[in-house]
Design a protein around this motif. Structure first.
Motif, mmCIF file in Angstrom:
data_model
loop_
_atom_site.group_PDB
_atom_site.id
_atom_site.type_symbol
_atom_site.label_atom_id
_atom_site.label_comp_id
_atom_site.label_asym_id
_atom_site.label_seq_id
_atom_site.Cartn_x
_atom_site.Cartn_y
_atom_site.Cartn_z
ATOM 1 N N SER A 1 -11.238 41.461 68.130
ATOM 2 C CA SER A 1 -10.815 42.864 68.174
ATOM 3 C C SER A 1 -11.556 43.674 67.109
ATOM 4 O O SER A 1 -11.980 44.810 67.351
ATOM 5 N N ILE A 2 -11.729 43.077 65.929
ATOM 6 C CA ILE A 2 -12.485 43.728 64.849
ATOM 7 C C ILE A 2 -13.938 43.949 65.291
ATOM 8 O O ILE A 2 -14.495 45.043 65.127
ATOM 9 N N LEU A 3 -14.537 42.920 65.866
ATOM 10 C CA LEU A 3 -15.934 43.028 66.300
ATOM 11 C C LEU A 3 -16.106 44.053 67.417
ATOM 12 O O LEU A 3 -17.105 44.786 67.455
ATOM 13 N N THR B 1 -14.166 46.751 67.833
ATOM 14 C CA THR B 1 -13.990 48.060 67.202
ATOM 15 C C THR B 1 -15.266 48.481 66.472
ATOM 16 O O THR B 1 -15.616 49.660 66.441
ATOM 17 N N LYS B 2 -15.981 47.501 65.929
ATOM 18 C CA LYS B 2 -17.216 47.802 65.203
ATOM 19 C C LYS B 2 -18.430 47.888 66.129
ATOM 20 O O LYS B 2 -19.544 48.155 65.662
ATOM 21 N N GLY B 3 -18.228 47.630 67.416
ATOM 22 C CA GLY B 3 -19.328 47.756 68.375
ATOM 23 C C GLY B 3 -20.302 46.584 68.366
ATOM 24 O O GLY B 3 -21.433 46.698 68.848
ATOM 25 N N VAL B 4 -19.854 45.438 67.851
ATOM 26 C CA VAL B 4 -20.735 44.269 67.769
ATOM 27 C C VAL B 4 -20.740 43.499 69.091
ATOM 28 O O VAL B 4 -21.790 43.114 69.604
ATOM 29 N N CYS B 5 -19.567 43.254 69.647
ATOM 30 C CA CYS B 5 -19.435 42.558 70.927
ATOM 31 C C CYS B 5 -18.039 42.831 71.485
ATOM 32 O O CYS B 5 -17.210 43.449 70.813
ATOM 33 N N ASP B 6 -17.777 42.373 72.701
ATOM 34 C CA ASP B 6 -16.477 42.626 73.330
ATOM 35 C C ASP B 6 -15.429 41.640 72.798
ATOM 36 O O ASP B 6 -15.746 40.714 72.054
ATOM 37 N N ASP B 7 -14.165 41.855 73.219
ATOM 38 C CA ASP B 7 -13.057 41.067 72.659
ATOM 39 C C ASP B 7 -12.488 40.039 73.628
ATOM 40 O O ASP B 7 -11.394 39.524 73.427
ATOM 41 N N ASN B 8 -13.223 39.712 74.694
ATOM 42 C CA ASN B 8 -12.715 38.760 75.681
ATOM 43 C C ASN B 8 -12.575 37.364 75.085
ATOM 44 O O ASN B 8 -13.429 36.917 74.312
ATOM 45 N N VAL B 9 -11.493 36.675 75.447
ATOM 46 C CA VAL B 9 -11.258 35.290 75.043
ATOM 47 C C VAL B 9 -10.949 34.473 76.304
ATOM 48 O O VAL B 9 -10.756 35.027 77.381
ATOM 49 N N ARG B 10 -10.884 33.176 76.150
ATOM 50 C CA ARG B 10 -10.566 32.293 77.273
ATOM 51 C C ARG B 10 -9.133 31.784 77.158
ATOM 52 O O ARG B 10 -8.690 31.430 76.069
ATOM 53 N N LEU C 1 -1.930 45.602 67.767
ATOM 54 C CA LEU C 1 -2.795 45.031 66.749
ATOM 55 C C LEU C 1 -4.154 45.723 66.750
ATOM 56 O O LEU C 1 -4.692 46.041 65.679
ATOM 57 N N ALA C 2 -4.703 45.975 67.927
ATOM 58 C CA ALA C 2 -6.005 46.648 68.023
ATOM 59 C C ALA C 2 -5.961 48.027 67.365
ATOM 60 O O ALA C 2 -6.928 48.443 66.705
ATOM 61 N N LYS C 3 -4.826 48.709 67.503
ATOM 62 C CA LYS C 3 -4.671 50.039 66.887
ATOM 63 C C LYS C 3 -4.654 49.925 65.357
ATOM 64 O O LYS C 3 -5.290 50.715 64.653
ATOM 65 N N LYS C 4 -3.940 48.932 64.835
ATOM 66 C CA LYS C 4 -3.885 48.735 63.379
ATOM 67 C C LYS C 4 -5.282 48.435 62.835
ATOM 68 O O LYS C 4 -5.667 48.928 61.764
ATOM 69 N N ILE C 5 -6.020 47.617 63.572
ATOM 70 C CA ILE C 5 -7.381 47.268 63.161
ATOM 71 C C ILE C 5 -8.273 48.510 63.160
ATOM 72 O O ILE C 5 -9.033 48.749 62.214
ATOM 73 N N LYS C 6 -8.134 49.323 64.214
ATOM 74 C CA LYS C 6 -8.947 50.540 64.329
ATOM 75 C C LYS C 6 -8.667 51.500 63.163
ATOM 76 O O LYS C 6 -9.599 52.039 62.548
ATOM 77 N N VAL C 7 -7.394 51.661 62.840
ATOM 78 C CA VAL C 7 -7.010 52.560 61.739
ATOM 79 C C VAL C 7 -7.572 52.028 60.414
ATOM 80 O O VAL C 7 -8.085 52.805 59.593
#
Length: 291
Positions: free
Chosen positions: A257-259, A261-270, A280-286
């Motif tokens: 999620s951090i990556l 938000t920073k535009g490094v890669c997507d947040d997909n998991v398996r 959580l994504a909102k807290k990370i973004k803030v």
């Protein structure tokens, strides 16, 4: 011999596409982001890589891609471990030693060997491995703790150069640092305790959060290693909230999620993992916007 693994290594996540396939453009982006951020070395096929959900062929192509993108700019450590000693030996026979600088081998999980069983597991790997070995103790995932006594016993073997210690018990870390051989590395596997471990005489960290904040985290560890302890702790205090967020819903959901938000890669998991929740994504973004 082992000094090249002092500082900050990162346990690389594996970027995925929406269909679950490996996102190789994302891998390229992540590796370059970490290298440009000033980290000291890369770790492939660790826990954060979701390596247990990668097929043999996927592992092979992922590792080849990371090695190609890295292009010998940094040392590379590869995760080769598990609870089947014979299978590890087989894997070690097939490794191209020119591409890697060390292996990271986790304490056997699920079958919960005794301390003597752990010692003999690693003794056999020590006698077989063509590369230096980092032990990896992470009881929260393996179900059993390798004690300081066993680690110190293993530290006397020729090929074992250090340990990634993620025990969560700082007293155990201190016992290892106190009695270890001079050239045996004690590397934190816990982002929050990495700097305290360095201050106590440890050698650095194999980090999760370090790939989300490579510049800030690796500089913090370098400050600690060079004796600028208060400055280093001030940097740690600034990062503490996002370190908590990275693990709030499990790893690697948080770091991905951090990556994203920073535009490094997507947040997909398996599966069985799930991406970070919207909360959580909102807290990370803030946090990232205000950091």
């Amino acid at each position: 011999m082992s000094g090249f693994l002092r500082g900050t290594g990162v346990a690389l996540a594996t970027p995925f596409n929406k269909d679950g396939s490996i996102d190789f453009d994302g891998v390229t982006s992540l590796v370059n982001y970490c290298i440009d951020g000033g980290i000291e070395y890369l770790v492939v096929l660790g826990t954060t890589a979701e390596s247990v959900t990668l097929s043999k062929e996927e592992k092979k192509t992922l590792v080849q891609h990371v090695v190609k993108v890295n292009n010998k700019r940094l040392p590379v450590v590869i995760g080769i471990g598990g609870n089947n000693t014979a299978a590890i030996l087989e894997e070690l026979e097939q490794i191209d030693t020119s591409e890697f600088d060390a292996i990271l081998s986790v304490v056997p999980m699920y079958n919960k060997p005794t301390q003597e069983g752990m010692y003999h597991h690693y003794k056999v790997i020590n006698d077989t491995s063509p590369l230096p070995i980092l032990l990896y103790n992470v009881p929260s995932r393996t179900g059993s703790n390798m004690t300081a006594e066993t680690t110190l016993r293993l530290s006397k073997l020729d090929n074992i150069i250090g340990i990634k210690e993620a025990v969560g018990d700082f007293t155990q870390v201190l016992r290892i640092i106190k009695d270890k051989p001079d050239d045996f590395l004690v590397i934190s596997g816990d982002d929050t305790l990495a700097l305290p471990a360095v201050a106590a005489g440890g050698d650095g960290v194999i980090s999760v959060i370090g790939q989300g904040f490579p510049k800030e985290f690796s500089e913090m560890i370098r400050l600690g290693l060079s004796g600028h302890i208060q400055q280093a702790f001030n940097a740690l205090y600034g990062l503490l909230p996002v370190i908590d967020y990275a693990f709030e819903e499990g790893n690697p959901a948080g770091i991905k999620s951090i990556l994203k938000t920073k535009g490094v890669c997507d947040d997909n998991v398996r599966l069985p993992l799930l991406p970070a929740t919207q909360d959580l994504a909102k807290k990370i973004k803030v946090f990232i916007e205000n950091y």
